[in-house]
Structures are given as C-alpha cells and as structure tokens.
Write a protein that holds these residues in place. Structure first.
Motif, short mmCIF file in Angstrom:
data_model
loop_
_atom_site.label_atom_id
_atom_site.label_comp_id
_atom_site.label_asym_id
_atom_site.label_seq_id
_atom_site.Cartn_x
_atom_site.Cartn_y
_atom_site.Cartn_z
N VAL A 40 -21.17 33.32 -33.58
CA VAL A 40 -22.46 32.71 -33.90
C VAL A 40 -22.53 31.37 -33.17
O VAL A 40 -21.64 30.53 -33.33
CB VAL A 40 -22.62 32.49 -35.42
CG1 VAL A 40 -23.94 31.79 -35.71
CG2 VAL A 40 -22.54 33.82 -36.16
N LYS A 41 -23.57 31.17 -32.37
CA LYS A 41 -23.76 29.91 -31.65
C LYS A 41 -24.60 28.98 -32.50
O LYS A 41 -25.68 29.35 -32.97
CB LYS A 41 -24.43 30.15 -30.30
CG LYS A 41 -24.48 28.91 -29.41
CD LYS A 41 -25.07 29.25 -28.04
CE LYS A 41 -24.97 28.08 -27.08
NZ LYS A 41 -25.63 26.86 -27.52
N TYR A 95 -19.48 27.14 -31.52
CA TYR A 95 -19.41 28.60 -31.57
C TYR A 95 -18.48 28.98 -32.71
O TYR A 95 -17.30 28.63 -32.70
CB TYR A 95 -18.88 29.17 -30.26
CG TYR A 95 -19.71 28.83 -29.05
CD1 TYR A 95 -20.65 29.73 -28.54
CD2 TYR A 95 -19.57 27.60 -28.41
CE1 TYR A 95 -21.41 29.41 -27.42
CE2 TYR A 95 -20.33 27.28 -27.29
CZ TYR A 95 -21.24 28.19 -26.81
OH TYR A 95 -22.00 27.87 -25.69
N MET A 96 -19.02 29.67 -33.71
CA MET A 96 -18.21 30.12 -34.82
C MET A 96 -17.71 31.53 -34.47
O MET A 96 -18.50 32.49 -34.41
CB MET A 96 -19.02 30.12 -36.11
CG MET A 96 -18.19 30.22 -37.36
SD MET A 96 -19.12 29.75 -38.86
CE MET A 96 -20.43 30.99 -38.84
N LYS A 154 -9.34 35.75 -27.78
CA LYS A 154 -9.67 35.81 -26.35
C LYS A 154 -11.04 36.46 -26.14
O LYS A 154 -11.87 35.95 -25.39
CB LYS A 154 -8.60 36.58 -25.59
CG LYS A 154 -7.28 35.86 -25.42
CD LYS A 154 -6.20 36.76 -24.86
CE LYS A 154 -6.54 37.30 -23.49
NZ LYS A 154 -5.45 38.15 -22.95
N LYS A 155 -11.26 37.59 -26.80
CA LYS A 155 -12.51 38.32 -26.64
C LYS A 155 -13.70 37.52 -27.17
O LYS A 155 -14.78 37.52 -26.57
CB LYS A 155 -12.42 39.67 -27.33
CG LYS A 155 -11.47 40.64 -26.64
CD LYS A 155 -11.31 41.93 -27.43
CE LYS A 155 -10.31 42.86 -26.75
NZ LYS A 155 -10.07 44.09 -27.56
N CYS A 168 -18.50 33.96 -25.65
CA CYS A 168 -19.21 32.68 -25.58
C CYS A 168 -19.45 32.24 -24.14
O CYS A 168 -20.12 31.22 -23.91
CB CYS A 168 -18.41 31.59 -26.30
SG CYS A 168 -18.05 31.93 -28.03
N GLY A 169 -18.86 32.96 -23.18
CA GLY A 169 -18.99 32.61 -21.77
C GLY A 169 -17.86 31.74 -21.25
O GLY A 169 -17.98 31.14 -20.18
N PHE A 170 -16.74 31.67 -21.99
CA PHE A 170 -15.61 30.82 -21.61
C PHE A 170 -14.34 31.66 -21.52
O PHE A 170 -14.35 32.86 -21.79
CB PHE A 170 -15.42 29.69 -22.63
CG PHE A 170 -16.65 28.84 -22.85
CD1 PHE A 170 -17.13 28.01 -21.84
CD2 PHE A 170 -17.34 28.88 -24.06
CE1 PHE A 170 -18.25 27.23 -22.04
CE2 PHE A 170 -18.47 28.11 -24.27
CZ PHE A 170 -18.93 27.27 -23.25
#
Length: 242
Positions: A2-3, A8-9, A46-47, A52-54
């Motif tokens: 969740v952003k 980012y949670m 990791k996933k 989140c784009g990182f």
C-alpha cells in the motif's frame, strides 16, 4: 503493498499468518526500511520492494523498532544481499539484537522450561536456535529523539515497555507514525500494546504520552496496518486498565 505518500506498507506474511507491516520510506531518494520480518520472509520482502519500483540492494538503512524475532529475522539474509545496508536501533536494544544479552521474550519463556512437556521443550529449543541464528550486530545506535537519514525528517522516539529499547518512527513530511509493537491496529481502530507480549504494560502506556504532541495524521501499525481516521485522537484516548 500500500502506497501512502512516500511510504510503502509492505504486505509481508508467511503461510497462514497475518501480514507483518514492514514499511519502506522513500526519504527524498534515500530508501529506509523499518523492521525486517521473520527469517523466512526475505524473498517476500524482495518481491514487495520490487512492486514499489525499487530493489532490496538499494535500501540504505534498516531501522529496527525492537529485538523480537518477527522484526529482526530477515536482517542476516538482507545483509548478504546488501552488505552496505546500515542497521539502526536504540542503544538499549542493540545488545539484545546481537545477543550480548538474551532477548527478553526468550528469558521469560525459559523460566518455565522445567514445567514444559517434552514436546514443548523441543519446540522451545528449536525456536531458541532459530532466534539465536538471527543474531546480528547493529551498525548504529541512537538515543531518544534521534534523527536518521537525510535532513531531520525521520525521528526515532524511545517508547520503552514492550521491550526496554523499543522505538517508534515518526516521518515528519508524511505526518506519519510507524509504531512497531508499541501500538496495534484492528480495522482502522487503534489498540494498545498486546499484554501477552509486553514486558511492562504500565511503562508501555506511559511512554505513549511522548507521542501526543506530534503532528500525526496516520499511524502505521506493524500488527494491524493503517489507521488514518482521527489517528491522533485515538492515540490520546488509549488508556491502560489493569
């Protein structure tokens, strides 16, 4: 995942468990993670970070709210992937994370070892070995009201009670409080620390008063997720009734 603004949670959970709400902070391009989940959850982390784009290898700091296994478990694996990541905790908690002192939950449970059945003893022994296998040095220790990362945007506030060196993390730019286990949430409602797992309940509630003067609009609970309706009001109304 969740952003929430620049937070980012992460939805990090093992089979049959509720999520552990690890939080990733994008602090003006500097990636900071709060807590690390159980030792089996590195791949899930990791996933979620990739979603989140990182990349987990780009996380620069990990703030550990406290010593418990479900908060420190994946640290060693993350250090293998990302040797330069800096692990940060309160100065009181660091000794329990690196096992200079035995974690308080284990000491409490071990006190009843003589009364355990053989099956319970085996379960405890395996749990003990798993936790001991997760011990890791803390790279940086802080005191109360310490700032972490770029600028003075992220504040670590010492909230003892659940454990001796527990901290909450306040992100000023988001008006957000990240609670660790100092506070729980349930369906948008704040609850106090879990009495089953909290070392000193009186102290835990008294410590929460240190948060009352913060400008809080949302609270991210490790157990229970986001509380964003009357968050500060709910926080101020939490009371311990023994």
């Amino acid at each position: 995942m969740v952003k929430i603004g620049n937070l980012y949670m992460l939805d990090v959970k093992g089979p049959g468990t509720n999520p552990y709400n690890v939080v990733l902070i994008d602090n003006n391009g500097e990636l900071i993670m709060v807590d690390a989940g159980l030792p089996s959850l590195t791949d899930c982390l990791k996933k979620e970070i990739e979603a989140c784009g990182f990349d987990i290898s780009k996380v620069e700091k990990i703030i550990i709210t406290h010593q418990d296994l479900d908060h420190v478990g994946s640290l060693k694996d993350i250090k293998v992937i990302n040797p330069n990541v800096e692990i940060i905790s309160h100065e009181t908690e660091a000794a329990y994370i690196d096992w200079s002192k035995e974690p308080v939950k284990l000491t409490q449970r071990k006190a009843g070892y003589g009364q355990m059945s053989d099956e319970e003893k085996e379960e405890f022994d395996n749990f003990y070995k798993t936790w001991e296998g997760c011990k890791i040095p803390v790279d940086k220790v802080t005191g109360d009201n310490a700032t972490v990362g770029k600028g003075d945007n992220i504040l670590l506030i010492h909230i003892p009670g659940h454990t001796p060196g527990h901290v909450c993390v306040y992100v000023k730019s988001e008006k957000a409080l990240i609670t660790g286990d100092a506070i729980r949430g349930e369906n948008g409602t704040l609850l106090g620390p879990n009495p089953i797992f909290t070392q000193y309940m009186d102290m835990a509630y008294e410590s929460l008063k240190k948060l009352h003067n913060l400008d809080i609009e949302k609270i991210l609970c490790y157990h229970g997720g986001l509380v964003d309706k009357d968050a500060l009001k709910q926080l101020k109304e939490l009371k311990y009734e023994a």
